[in-house]
Design an enzyme around this catalytic site. Structure first.
Site, PDB file in Angstrom:
ATOM      1  N   SER A 575       0.841  -1.196   0.000  1.00 39.73           N
ATOM      2  CA  SER A 575       0.000   0.000   0.000  1.00 39.73           C
ATOM      3  C   SER A 575       0.870   1.237   0.000  1.00 39.73           C
ATOM      4  CB  SER A 575      -0.910   0.011   1.229  1.00 39.73           C
ATOM      5  OG  SER A 575      -1.550   1.256   1.382  1.00 39.73           O
ATOM      6  N   TYR A 588      -2.299  -0.306  10.646  1.00 41.84           N
ATOM      7  CA  TYR A 588      -2.321  -0.651   9.237  1.00 41.84           C
ATOM      8  C   TYR A 588      -1.026  -0.217   8.546  1.00 41.84           C
ATOM      9  CZ  TYR A 588      -3.808  -0.580   4.320  1.00 41.84           C
ATOM     10  OH  TYR A 588      -3.886  -0.757   2.971  1.00 41.84           O
TER      11      TYR A 588
END
Length: 698
Positions: A575, A588
């Protein structure tokens, strides 16, 4: 045994047939016959009908031969799979035929007989149908008939079983002369309704489609009954000398053997594997006569074209299951097989024979375990196994009621290296970029994972879809099977944090396809909360899935890659957040950063084995995403102080290129990194985020 015989069922429906014209009845008959592998194997056999048509040039009625075209399969054929030829032009070819040395030249004249500009190529068997003076002809490869045809005294057995109703012709390679032989036989034996071709199959004929279909079934069923009576109380293949392992143990052995075999035989061209441990296979591999019968080779031409003339029997004792010993001896066993195949080629070749093809075995037989088959694609590997099961059934019958004989090597060679067969191989389309490759995609039922699997499958890869969502996984599997074919897709329910589950999933991939080439580690979650509100459970869940889960699947992939010795390819889906910190998402972002660094470490470790590891960094891929269907969407909208409905537009405007990012965009980057187009790249990161200055790599 005789009381338990399973005969062929007459499935003809008069009401359905009444609505069909003659070509339609031919198609109907063909599909019924091809639906049962005991009647004929995939792609084997052919059917025909002589139909009165209107000549498009003269408007006059003419007789047209409708016959299965080259390369077709009677079980799945459609009307456009039949070649159509003027019967009078086909008959006229007899006047220019010069003898058996003229066989190949005659094939070149078949296109000149084409009716109505039909583009479907006529097969080499066309004269066999055209010269039989009946309207309907079936040529099948039934196991029961070939068991008789491959027996040492097949002529006498045919006479004993069928009397004068079914005749017998000595072995001859299919072609123009065999068509003339059939014509001569019919004229000399007007009472006959068919003929057994030595070491080949069955021809039957009639002037009505239904009568021909039922005759074919009756002849095969008569052979089935006769064999059952003669075989009752007798041990097949000399009886069992070893016992099968339990089903789970058989798969475990196959999972260890197949990647190593695949690596040894797939260096020049990647191979796909298939495992079969059905009862017929186990009966044969556990038998006393396994090795002598296997060494004789197959009999029917269709069999050995798919399976090579003989298999490789591996030295494995299920009573003392030492897989390591088999693996240690595998290289020598393959060297010996290749040497024998080279001897076969050199002994039998002609001055104009094509160059020797791949000398590796297609079929591997393992006592107590089953059969492994390998080919350039999964369907061909599976079908090769099916053909060898047909060969096993033939050997069972022939060796029990008589003495089984394989086709002589020279005859086998002359078909395997037939110039017409070589020309057919040369016409095959160029393989796609990922042909022969096997990919496992975690999170495979979600937006990015599904788009990635679709992209890889579209380039010829076989794919294993792995996902924790059982309903989405089942839906994805069904969709892929419809679009790409059931052979190229498998699915496995997988929680990437479950070590035993991960190990099992990779073992399944090895058994189902033979190994692995590409791992796309994509399983993911997302969470958002200020650090002071982040629960330990949330932190652990992110680390478990996005770091530990990626470690577990990578470790199994590396283990498989190293056993195969064919290199390998790992692509992580990380990501933008792994490079650029975001407020309110510390768990995250940290887990994604761990992913990226793990990929770098693995790139270092895998390079010596040709294992490449690269990363794709998406950003804001909302469409089709399971992550963005949950609280993450609301949380990110709240973090940016916007409405949920404005989130997609917000991310588009935030990007440098002012573009939205979609799952197929990520899939394209993954395909590039998984393909040979990036063969000299490892340890790299590709951002697919429409431009974000914070995540520029440095």
């Amino acid at each position: 045994m005789a009381a338990q015989v399973r005969l062929l069922e007459n499935r003809w429906d008069d009401a359905k047939a009444a609505a069909l014209d003659e070509p339609g009845k031919l198609l109907y008959r063909s599909n019924l016959l091809g639906a049962d592998k005991r009647i004929t194997n995939y792609g084997g056999g052919n059917t025909s009908a002589k139909v009165t048509e209107t000549d498009p040039l003269t408007g006059e009625p003419v007789q047209v031969l409708w016959v299965k075209g080259s390369g077709g399969d009677v079980g799945t054929i459609k009307l456009d799979g039949f070649a159509t030829l003027y019967q009078d032009k086909l008959n006229a070819l007899k006047g220019i035929y010069k003898g058996v040395e003229d066989e190949d030249r005659m094939v070149g004249f078949l296109p000149h007989c084409t009716f109505n500009l039909n583009p479907r190529a006529a097969s080499i068997d066309t004269p066999l149908h055209g010269f039989v003076p009946y309207k309907h002809v079936d040529h099948m490869h039934p196991d029961a008939i070939i068991a008789i045809a491959a027996s040492k005294n097949s002529r006498e057995l045919t006479k004993e079983i069928f009397g004068d109703e079914i005749g017998w012709l000595a072995w001859r390679r299919p072609g123009f002369q065999l068509g003339l032989d059939l014509e001569a036989f019919v004229k000399a034996n007007p009472q006959a309704k068919g003929v057994v071709l030595e070491s080949h199959g069955l021809f039957t004929w009639a002037d009505d489609a239904k009568v021909c279909y039922e005759l074919t079934l009756d002849v095969i069923n008569k052979a089935i009954r006769w064999l059952a009576e003669r075989m009752e109380g007798k041990a097949a293949f000399g009886g069992a000398v070893t016992q099968s392992l339990e089903p789970s143990e058989r798969r475990a052995v196959a999972a260890r053997l197949m990647p190593v075999i695949r690596g040894m035989i797939g260096k020049a061209e990647r191979k796909l594997g298939h495992f079969d441990d059905q009862d017929a296979v186990l009966e044969f591999v556990n038998s006393r006569d396994l090795r002598p019968l296997a060494a004789l080779g197959t009999s029917c031409p269709d069999h050995f074209l798919r399976t090579k003339i003989r298999p490789l029997v591996l030295d494995f004792d299920p009573a003392k299951p030492d897989v390591d010993a088999v693996l240690a001896g595998l290289e020598k066993a393959l060297e010996d097989y290749r040497a024998d195949y080279t001897r076969y080629y050199e002994t039998c070749k002609h001055d104009n024979s094509p160059a020797m093809r791949d000398p590796n075995p297609v079929i591997f037989l393992v006592p107590g375990v089953g059969m492994l088959s390998f080919a350039r694609d999964k369907a061909t590997a599976r079908i090769a196994g099916e053909f060898y099961v047909n060969a096993i059934n033939v050997m069972r019958g022939a060796s029990t009621v008589s003495e089984y004989q394989g086709l002589p090597e020279q005859e086998a060679f002359d078909i395997e290296y037939w110039l017409l067969e070589e020309a057919k191989l040369q016409r095959m389309p160029k393989p796609k970029s990922l042909a022969g490759r096997i990919a496992l995609v975690t999170g495979g039922a979600g937006g990015i994972g599904r788009a990635t699997a679709e992209r890889l499958a579209g380039e010829g890869a076989c794919v294993v879809l792995a996902d924790i969502d059982a309903d989405s996984l089942a839906s994805a599997h069904e969709d892929f099977a419809k679009r790409f074919g059931g052979d190229v897709v498998r699915s496995v329910a997988l929680n990437v944090t479950d070590e035993a589950g991960v190990i099992s999933a990779f073992a399944d991939a090895a058994v189902e396809f033979g190994g692995l080439d590409i791992l796309v580690s994509n399983a993911g979650i997302a969470s958002s909360a200020p650090v002071e509100a982040t629960e330990l459970s949330m932190w652990n869940r992110n680390i478990d899935i996005l770091a530990t889960g990626y470690f577990l699947v990578s470790r199994e992939a590396f283990r498989l890659f190293r056993r195969q010795k064919l290199g390998g390819n790992v692509v992580f889906v990380a990501s933008k957040n792994g490079l650029a910190a975001s407020p309110g998402a510390s768990a995250y972002c940290t887990a994604k950063a761990a992913e990226i660094h793990l990929a770098r470490c693995l790139a270092l470790e895998g390079a010596d084995a040709g294992i490449r590891v690269n990363t794709v960094n998406p950003d804001a891929v909302l469409r089709g995403s399971k992550i963005w269907n949950g609280e993450w969407r609301e949380q990110r909208a709240a973090s940016s102080k916007i409405e949920v409905s404005d989130l997609e537009e917000h991310y588009r405007n935030r990007s440098l290129l002012k573009l939205n990012v979609f799952p197929e965009d990520i899939a394209e980057a993954i395909y590039f990194l998984a393909s040979d187009a990036s063969a000299k790249s490892t340890g790299n990161i590709v951002n697919v985020d429409a431009g974000n200055a914070q995540s520029f790599t440095r």
